[in-house]
Design an enzyme around this catalytic site. Structure first.
Site, PDB file in Angstrom:
ATOM      1  N   GLY A 178       9.725  -4.553   4.518  1.00  0.00           N
ATOM      2  CA  GLY A 178       9.947  -3.379   5.355  1.00  0.00           C
ATOM      3  C   GLY A 178       8.622  -2.806   5.826  1.00  0.00           C
ATOM      4  N   LEU A 204       3.344  -2.122   1.257  1.00  0.00           N
ATOM      5  CA  LEU A 204       2.224  -2.796   1.927  1.00  0.00           C
ATOM      6  C   LEU A 204       1.024  -1.855   2.084  1.00  0.00           C
ATOM      7  CD1 LEU A 204       4.104  -4.849   4.682  1.00  0.00           C
ATOM      8  CD2 LEU A 204       3.130  -5.668   2.530  1.00  0.00           C
ATOM      9  N   GLN A 248       2.705   3.074   9.209  1.00  0.00           N
ATOM     10  CA  GLN A 248       1.871   2.149   8.431  1.00  0.00           C
ATOM     11  C   GLN A 248       0.948   1.313   9.324  1.00  0.00           C
ATOM     12  OE1 GLN A 248       5.447   0.710   5.992  1.00  0.00           O
ATOM     13  NE2 GLN A 248       3.780   0.501   4.542  1.00  0.00           N
TER      14      GLN A 248
END
Ligand SMILES: [Zn+2]
Length: 182
Positions: free
Chosen positions: A46, A105, A51
């Site tokens: 995801g 991440l 991000q």
């Protein structure tokens, strides 16, 4: 498509509340295509737009289920099933909670057990701008809630006890110092 640089904690941009998207157009679809490629490359399941530095309420998810190969001993077959969520909202959540060892991440190599509602019902706009509503459970429910947290500037370790959270923040700050010194 392009692979975009992923922002890592403690970058303050990850604390920004993302803004709703006014309309789904080709520019937004290009962003979602790039986000998906970035996510597959990382690899992750995801990714929220913030991000990659874009404060819009957009996220992509692909659980990349692995099916058993037809032949014994062969590599598992990866099934790609991308999901796009624009302006997602949770319209219902179960009282029952589920715990999952989450990673992110933007928080590389660190994990923590997070409890969230086991089942949710969500409403969002799809890749083509059409309105969708669906119920999710299992990893999909967890992943969608994790990604939606990013839209509010919330990271998974915010849900952990202060002790565990402090430990993660300390590790992140140390990793950042080492990166700057390198
Ligand atoms: Zn994340």
């Amino acid at each position: 498509m392009a692979i975009l640089p992923i922002i890592e904690a403690p970058d303050p941009r990850l604390r920004v509340v993302s803004a709703p998207v006014a309309g789904v157009d080709d520019d937004l679809r290009r962003l979602m295509d790039d986000m998906l490629e970035t996510m597959y490359d990382a690899p992750g399941i995801g990714l929220a737009a913030i991000q990659v530095g874009v404060p819009k309420r957009v996220l992509v998810i692909d659980l990349q289920r692995r099916d058993e190969p037809a032949e014994e001993g062969a590599e598992p077959v990866e099934v790609r099933e991308p999901h796009y969520f624009i302006n997602p909202e949770i319209v219902w959540a179960s009282d029952e909670l589920a715990s999952y060892n989450e990673g992110c991440l933007s928080v590389p190599e660190l994990f923590g057990d997070v409890q969230r509602p086991a089942r949710i019902r969500a409403r969002w706009l799809d890749y083509d701008g059409s309105a969708r509503e669906e119920a999710f459970d299992g990893l999909m429910a967890t992943c969608l809630q994790h990604e939606m947290d990013h839209l509010e500037g919330v990271l998974f370790f915010d849900h952990l006890s202060k002790l565990k959270r402090d430990m993660i923040v300390k590790k992140l700050t140390k990793a950042k110092r080492q990166k700057l010194a390198a």
